[in-house]
Design an enzyme around this catalytic site. Structure first.
Site, mmCIF file in Angstrom:
data_model
loop_
_atom_site.group_PDB
_atom_site.id
_atom_site.type_symbol
_atom_site.label_atom_id
_atom_site.label_comp_id
_atom_site.label_asym_id
_atom_site.label_seq_id
_atom_site.Cartn_x
_atom_site.Cartn_y
_atom_site.Cartn_z
ATOM 1 C CD GLU A 1 7.331 -3.146 4.134
ATOM 2 O OE1 GLU A 1 6.763 -4.175 3.701
ATOM 3 O OE2 GLU A 1 6.773 -2.035 4.208
ATOM 4 C CG ASN B 1 8.334 0.897 6.080
ATOM 5 O OD1 ASN B 1 9.443 0.360 5.973
ATOM 6 N ND2 ASN B 1 7.197 0.247 5.854
ATOM 7 C CE LYS C 1 5.366 1.049 2.156
ATOM 8 N NZ LYS C 1 4.921 -0.165 2.937
ATOM 9 C CD GLU D 1 3.074 -0.175 5.730
ATOM 10 O OE1 GLU D 1 2.697 -1.095 4.994
ATOM 11 O OE2 GLU D 1 4.079 0.509 5.475
ATOM 12 C CB CYS E 1 6.211 -2.775 0.715
ATOM 13 S SG CYS E 1 5.027 -4.116 0.819
ATOM 14 C CG ASN F 1 6.522 -7.346 5.631
ATOM 15 O OD1 ASN F 1 6.559 -8.115 6.576
ATOM 16 N ND2 ASN F 1 7.593 -6.674 5.252
HETATM 17 N N1 ING Z 1 2.046 -4.047 1.987
HETATM 18 C C1 ING Z 1 1.206 -4.299 0.897
HETATM 19 C C2 ING Z 1 1.798 -4.013 -0.475
HETATM 20 O O1 ING Z 1 1.650 -2.950 -1.045
HETATM 21 C C3 ING Z 1 -0.997 -4.238 -0.091
HETATM 22 C C4 ING Z 1 -0.138 -3.675 1.018
HETATM 23 C C5 ING Z 1 -1.216 -5.631 -0.153
HETATM 24 C C6 ING Z 1 -1.490 -3.400 -1.062
HETATM 25 C C7 ING Z 1 -1.979 -6.161 -1.208
HETATM 26 C C8 ING Z 1 -2.274 -3.922 -2.122
HETATM 27 C C9 ING Z 1 -2.516 -5.299 -2.175
HETATM 28 O O2 ING Z 1 2.374 -4.971 -1.006
HETATM 29 C C10 ING Z 1 2.875 -3.023 2.293
HETATM 30 N N2 ING Z 1 3.588 -3.154 3.431
HETATM 31 O O3 ING Z 1 2.987 -2.035 1.603
#
Ligand code: ING
Length: 311
Positions: free
Chosen positions: A47, A110, A127, A146, A172, A197
């Site tokens: 991503e 995204n 996304k 985001e 993601c 990420n």
């Molecule tokens: N990042 C993360 C993901 O869904 C996140 C945000 C991190 C959500 C940890 C829940 C727990 O993997 C992105 N860019 O969506």
């Protein structure tokens, strides 16, 4: 004759805020060449793989923000990837920040694209599930903006005939939502590619954030198994500008088993021979949607019959 797709996931270590697109593309080209050297036909990048994960910052200057987006794909800095794809006969999934102007209005997504072995764009995805916030949150060491920098995707969850199979994409946070896999599963997807990420401090709740690695694989393994599809999840990982992000990029079979996994927090290629017919054996037995997803029963569920009676 088994339909094997020799697949690579190209995990990326941190991209610093000072690194240029050219620097990132140089790394991606090295990864593409290593994937080819391992006989891969397709390489899944991650991503937003052309820049640092900029949603961790509050960027109020529009010109500065625009510098993180691609207005052309391929563009001057990414054309080399498409040329190498044609030369090496290897396709790729690429995640990037997309800026388009429609009816005089800037729109920001995204985005990911699927490119075939001749360097032609086969499909595009934007996304849908945007995590985090639109406004900076007090007390957070790193923001996750985001919702400030992207619109929710307006292309749905498509699938495309490519690599002698049916392939789909997501990005993601999408991988955490069952709908993502099911909508593609109902279209007969055989492999879903995604990049992520994923910082370890997303929610700020230690008990939840301490399960970030577990939830990463849980989401993808469940999605793969419950929809009888391969899932290739590629991380941008390591400590990027102080933000610690999970690695463990993985290639997951329709059985839900992890058949290949990264073991570093750097640029790393993992590969697997993905038999696209493997999913069929699950769809003809456990997950035969036509036989086991009963329309009438599902209608009642959808209409929420049998929901909790009002208090
Ligand atoms: N990042 C993360 C993901 O869904 C996140 C945000 C991190 C959500 C940890 C829940 C727990 O993997 C992105 N860019 O969506």
């Amino acid at each position: 004759m088994a339909r094997i797709v020799k697949t690579a996931a190209a995990q990326m270590g941190p991209i610093s805020r000072s690194e240029t697109r050219k620097d990132a593309v140089r790394r991606l080209l090295d990864l593409m060449r290593e994937a080819k050297a391992r006989d891969a036909e397709m390489v899944v990048f991650t991503e937003l793989c052309l820049t640092t994960f900029f949603p961790r910052y509050l960027i109020e200057d529009e010109a500065e923000l625009d510098r993180y987006y691609e207005t052309q794909m391929p563009g001057p800095d990414t054309a080399a990837l498409f040329e190498a794809s044609r030369e090496l006969q290897i396709g790729f999934y690429l995640g990037y920040a997309e800026l388009v102007v429609e009816n005089g209005k800037k729109r920001r997504f995204n985005t990911s694209i699927l490119v075939d072995r001749n360097g032609e764009i086969v499909g595009k995805y934007r996304k849908v599930h945007l995590p985090g916030h639109a406004e900076p949150q007090p007390g957070r060491r790193h923001q996750h903006l985001e919702k400030r920098y992207f619109e929710p995707g307006n292309l749905g969850f498509g699938v495309w005939r490519a690599y002698n199979g049916v392939l789909g994409m997501c990005i993601c946070n999408d991988r955490r939502w069952p709908e993502t896999y099911r909508v593609m599963g109902l279209q007969g997807v055989e492999m879903i590619m995604l990049g992520y990420n994923t910082p370890y401090d997303h929610t700020g709740h230690t008990d939840i954030d301490s399960l970030t690695q577990f939830h990463n694989h849980l989401s993808m393994q469940a999605g793969a198994y419950q929809n009888a599809t391969w899932v290739v999840g590629t991380a941008k990982c390591g400590v990027e500008e102080g933000s610690n992000m999970v690695g463990q990029s993985a290639i997951i079979a329709p059985s839900g088993e992890i058949v290949a996994m990264a073991s570093t927090l750097e640029d790393e290629i993992i590969t697997a021979n993905c038999d696209l017919d493997m999913g069929k054996r699950y769809r003809e037995t456990i997950f035969d949607f036509a036989r086991h997803r009963e329309p009438e029963a599902y209608r009642l569920i959808v209409e929420r019959k049998g929901s909790i009676p009002p208090a």
